[in-house]
Design a protein around this motif. Structure first.
Motif, PDB file in Angstrom:
ATOM      1  N   VAL A  64       1.391 -24.747 -13.308  1.00  0.00           N
ATOM      2  CA  VAL A  64       1.771 -24.843 -11.896  1.00  0.00           C
ATOM      3  C   VAL A  64       1.661 -23.454 -11.269  1.00  0.00           C
ATOM      4  N   HIS A  65       1.016 -23.382 -10.104  1.00  0.00           N
ATOM      5  CA  HIS A  65       0.844 -22.124  -9.367  1.00  0.00           C
ATOM      6  C   HIS A  65       1.709 -22.211  -8.109  1.00  0.00           C
ATOM      7  N   LEU A  66       2.556 -21.195  -7.911  1.00  0.00           N
ATOM      8  CA  LEU A  66       3.452 -21.154  -6.751  1.00  0.00           C
ATOM      9  C   LEU A  66       3.206 -19.884  -5.944  1.00  0.00           C
ATOM     10  N   ILE A  67       3.196 -20.012  -4.626  1.00  0.00           N
ATOM     11  CA  ILE A  67       3.020 -18.871  -3.719  1.00  0.00           C
ATOM     12  C   ILE A  67       4.082 -18.971  -2.624  1.00  0.00           C
ATOM     13  N   PRO A  68       4.685 -17.829  -2.244  1.00  0.00           N
ATOM     14  CA  PRO A  68       5.648 -17.864  -1.142  1.00  0.00           C
ATOM     15  C   PRO A  68       4.943 -17.916   0.219  1.00  0.00           C
ATOM     16  N   ALA A  69       5.454 -18.733   1.122  1.00  0.00           N
ATOM     17  CA  ALA A  69       4.908 -18.824   2.480  1.00  0.00           C
ATOM     18  C   ALA A  69       5.007 -17.482   3.193  1.00  0.00           C
ATOM     19  N   GLU A  70       5.961 -16.647   2.783  1.00  0.00           N
ATOM     20  CA  GLU A  70       6.108 -15.326   3.395  1.00  0.00           C
ATOM     21  C   GLU A  70       4.841 -14.488   3.224  1.00  0.00           C
ATOM     22  N   LEU A  71       4.078 -14.730   2.148  1.00  0.00           N
ATOM     23  CA  LEU A  71       2.802 -14.035   1.960  1.00  0.00           C
ATOM     24  C   LEU A  71       1.836 -14.429   3.077  1.00  0.00           C
ATOM     25  N   PHE A  72       1.800 -15.704   3.425  1.00  0.00           N
ATOM     26  CA  PHE A  72       0.912 -16.147   4.501  1.00  0.00           C
ATOM     27  C   PHE A  72       1.328 -15.521   5.835  1.00  0.00           C
ATOM     28  N   LEU A 134      -9.695  -9.766   1.668  1.00  0.00           N
ATOM     29  CA  LEU A 134      -8.399 -10.358   1.326  1.00  0.00           C
ATOM     30  C   LEU A 134      -7.895  -9.901  -0.040  1.00  0.00           C
ATOM     31  N   MET A 135      -8.800  -9.675  -0.973  1.00  0.00           N
ATOM     32  CA  MET A 135      -8.408  -9.250  -2.323  1.00  0.00           C
ATOM     33  C   MET A 135      -7.553  -7.981  -2.269  1.00  0.00           C
ATOM     34  N   LYS A 136      -7.933  -7.017  -1.432  1.00  0.00           N
ATOM     35  CA  LYS A 136      -7.176  -5.759  -1.321  1.00  0.00           C
ATOM     36  C   LYS A 136      -5.761  -5.979  -0.806  1.00  0.00           C
ATOM     37  N   LYS A 137      -5.549  -7.067  -0.098  1.00  0.00           N
ATOM     38  CA  LYS A 137      -4.212  -7.363   0.422  1.00  0.00           C
ATOM     39  C   LYS A 137      -3.348  -8.067  -0.628  1.00  0.00           C
ATOM     40  N   LEU A 138      -3.999  -8.647  -1.648  1.00  0.00           N
ATOM     41  CA  LEU A 138      -3.265  -9.394  -2.670  1.00  0.00           C
ATOM     42  C   LEU A 138      -3.057  -8.624  -3.966  1.00  0.00           C
ATOM     43  N   ILE A 139      -3.747  -7.511  -4.120  1.00  0.00           N
ATOM     44  CA  ILE A 139      -3.555  -6.651  -5.285  1.00  0.00           C
ATOM     45  C   ILE A 139      -3.706  -5.211  -4.811  1.00  0.00           C
ATOM     46  N   SER A 140      -2.676  -4.426  -5.064  1.00  0.00           N
ATOM     47  CA  SER A 140      -2.679  -3.043  -4.589  1.00  0.00           C
ATOM     48  C   SER A 140      -1.880  -2.186  -5.564  1.00  0.00           C
ATOM     49  N   THR A 141      -1.704  -0.944  -5.208  1.00  0.00           N
ATOM     50  CA  THR A 141      -0.916  -0.006  -6.011  1.00  0.00           C
ATOM     51  C   THR A 141       0.234   0.501  -5.160  1.00  0.00           C
TER      52      THR A 141
END
Length: 184
Positions: A64-72, A134-141
């Motif tokens: 199961v994959h879960l994502i918070p709506a706050e990310l959107f 979008l990738m840079k917004k989902l994985i960063s340092t």
């Protein structure tokens, strides 16, 4: 925390084929030890194509994959348009900072279903095909040099049940030492 003071399910999604996004549906049925009924990633052993290539007999820690709506909400403020299910998640939540939960935390979804968190989802490069940059917004340092993954969490079904939008979510933390999530 959700302004209403409640942790809730915003949307549920599933797809019987391995595609990038998953269409939103009225409800999903979680099956203990298996995952989301009718979803391509359901199974007792790994179903993600890249994991199957490594070891098809490995246990499926990504049922199961879960994502918070706050990310959107955050992505919308940055000019992206992402709706529930479009990043491949099965459950979109509101009110819970999913990526800060410890390993083994359990999410009680609705009346019956329970998902145990197994780790962070590492976003794949297909995300840039969905929306450039979008990738840079989902994985960063972060400032301390640690990698921060925002693409949600993965879990296994420890108790089955039906899950639908507006269902309440209760978080149960594991006993003992609280271990941070790794990538699964």
């Amino acid at each position: 925390m959700n302004p209403s003071g409640q942790n809730t399910v915003v949307s549920v999604s599933r797809d019987d084929r391995h595609r990038f996004g998953k269409p939103a549906v009225g409800s999903i049925r979680l099956i203990e030890g298996f995952g989301v009924e009718g979803d391509a990633h359901a199974g007792a052993t790994v179903q993600h194509r890249y994991l199957v290539a490594r070891d098809p007999s490995a246990p499926n820690l990504t049922q199961v994959h879960l994502i918070p709506a706050e990310l959107f909400d955050e992505l919308t403020a940055l000019g992206y348009q992402v709706a529930p299910g479009e990043l491949g998640e099965n459950v979109t939540t509101r009110g819970i900072d999913l990526i800060t939960l410890p390993l083994g935390a359990r999410l009680h979804l609705g009346d019956d279903a329970v998902v145990q968190i197994t780790g962070l989802r590492s976003p794949c490069s297909e995300i840039n095909g969905f929306q450039k940059g979008l990738m840079k917004k989902l994985i960063s340092t972060d400032a301390a040099g640690r990698v921060v993954r925002k693409a949600g969490v993965m879990g296994i079904v420890v108790r089955g049940g039906t899950v639908a939008p507006r269902d309440r979510i209760r978080v149960e933390l594991p006993a003992g030492e609280q271990l941070p999530l790794g990538v699964v």
